[in-house]
Design an enzyme around this catalytic site. Structure first.
Site, mmCIF file in Angstrom:
data_model
loop_
_atom_site.group_PDB
_atom_site.id
_atom_site.type_symbol
_atom_site.label_atom_id
_atom_site.label_comp_id
_atom_site.label_asym_id
_atom_site.label_seq_id
_atom_site.Cartn_x
_atom_site.Cartn_y
_atom_site.Cartn_z
ATOM 1 C CB CYS A 267 -77.439 -42.758 -21.964
ATOM 2 S SG CYS A 267 -77.045 -44.458 -21.498
ATOM 3 C CG HIS A 357 -76.213 -44.072 -26.839
ATOM 4 N ND1 HIS A 357 -75.606 -43.059 -26.133
ATOM 5 C CD2 HIS A 357 -76.246 -45.139 -26.008
ATOM 6 C CE1 HIS A 357 -75.265 -43.496 -24.933
ATOM 7 N NE2 HIS A 357 -75.659 -44.751 -24.826
ATOM 8 C CD GLU A 359 -75.099 -40.547 -28.643
ATOM 9 O OE1 GLU A 359 -74.478 -41.074 -27.705
ATOM 10 O OE2 GLU A 359 -76.342 -40.546 -28.695
#
Length: 382
Positions: A267, A357, A359
């Site tokens: 990001c 993302h 994660e």
């Protein structure tokens, strides 16, 4: 950014009136939700139907007023396990229909009470669909929410005096004040130095599950600081603000690539690496925020459903290898909604990024394999 009057830090989930005023004058009337007071920020919307606690505690939302497009928020309450940082970071919160009573076996509290306890001013009971359509057509813009001053003209004057997101250098406001370490789970395999530009806890968890010990450094750290832990690789985290202001991290990324240390950026970290490679960045009209964004991985030929939270993007050509100071680089991932660059891959230097993302908590998990790709890059370098 919030101003809380004495004795007002209490639950106010449906009590009292509040207004929301955009910088173009569009006004919405509703009920106070969370803390009573007044707040300002950039109005953005997120399309996620779950994971509101992770959204609230994501440092990337610093100085932003988040509009939830899903109409019902707070049904599962809040808990002690799902925070992505040590506090709520949003500047304000906008929902249509907050839960009257949370109901979930993991719940340890009420969302409205949590917002009030941390001084987060919000508004409920407004037409969030109309507000989202307005932001989609007009773009993200500054906004104010107040349960103190209900005069739209008065609030508007303070909205237009509030800071813009373009030119905002915010990573220093969300980074850790001192280095800390998250140990590998099970056998230790590799060591990663992570630059905290607004990191989420699940990044280190995903690395730890792969046998990686992660040393997390303040955003102002030097290359000497990172090398002091003898890292096998370096990670640049997500974070808030305008990447055009982050000259220090950009210079650090160039130092890492000169040393040919494996480098992974997510990001804001992707935008930093993009700048380090010589590309520009620009502000999107209303950004990508939510957990249902389709991205094409040019390496595998697969389409992934991914979690996003970014208002800026890298300006790079999509279908060619670009010659940079560090050799050839190509765009590796593309958003299928609007052809925005969603990842970069070094051909001659061990570095890659994604704009979204992997994660993501509460999901989706389509892109979790990218942490495996990071470990494989370290293995090849070793």
């Amino acid at each position: 950014m919030s101003s809380i009057p004495p004795l007002a830090v209490r639950r106010s989930r449906l009590g009292g009136s509040a207004i929301l005023v955009l910088e173009d004058g569009r006004t919405f009337y509703g009920n106070a939700f969370g803390a009573l007071g007044e707040t300002f920020g950039e109005a953005v919307f997120t399309t996620g139907m779950t994971g509101y606690q992770e959204t609230l505690t994501d440092p990337s939302y610093h100085r932003q007023v988040v509009v939830q497009t899903a109409p019902m928020i707070g049904n599962t309450g809040v808990n002690d396990e799902d925070d992505e940082s040590s506090r709520i970071w949003v500047a304000g919160y906008v929902v249509r229909d907050p839960a009257r009573r949370p109901s979930n076996w993991r719940s340890t509290g009420d969302l409205g009470e949590r917002l009030a306890a941390e001084g987060v001013v919000g508004i409920s009971g407004i037409d969030t669909r109309a507000l989202t359509r307005h932001l989609r057509s007009r773009g993200a813009m500054r906004v104010g929410i107040s349960s103190m001053d209900l005069d739209p003209a008065s609030l508007l004057s303070r909205v237009v005096d509030s800071p813009q997101m373009i030119g905002a250098d915010l990573s220093a406001e969300v980074t850790t004040s001192a280095k800390y370490t998250v140990d590998a789970v099970g056998e230790h395999r590799y060591t990663v130095a992570a630059l905290d530009l607004g990191i989420k806890r699940n990044v280190a968890r995903r690395l730890a599950a792969r046998g990686v010990t992660t040393h997390i450094f303040p955003a102002s750290s030097s290359i000497e600081d990172l090398l002091a832990v003898s890292p096998d690789a370096v990670f640049f985290s997500p974070g808030p603000g305008d990447p055009a202001t982050a000259d220090g991290p950009v210079a650090l990324a160039r130092e890492v690539m000169r040393l040919r240390k494996p480098l992974f950026g997510i990001c804001f970290g992707s935008q930093i690496l993009g700048r380090a490679l010589g590309f520009g960045t620009y502000k999107l009209g209303y950004g990508h925020r939510g957990i249902n964004q389709p991205v094409f991985d040019k390496t595998t030929g697969k389409v992934e459903v991914t979690s996003h939270n970014h208002g800026f993007a890298v300006d790079a050509p999509l279908n060619t290898v670009i010659d940079t100071d560090f050799g050839g680089v190509e765009v590796s991932h593309v958003c299928l909604n609007d052809n925005v660059v969603e990842g970069l891959r070094g051909i001659d230097v061990p570095a890659f990024t994604v704009q979204y993302h992997p994660e993501a908590a509460a999901g989706p998990h389509d892109a979790d394999y990218l942490f495996d790709r990071f470990v494989e890059l370290v293995e090849k370098k070793g």
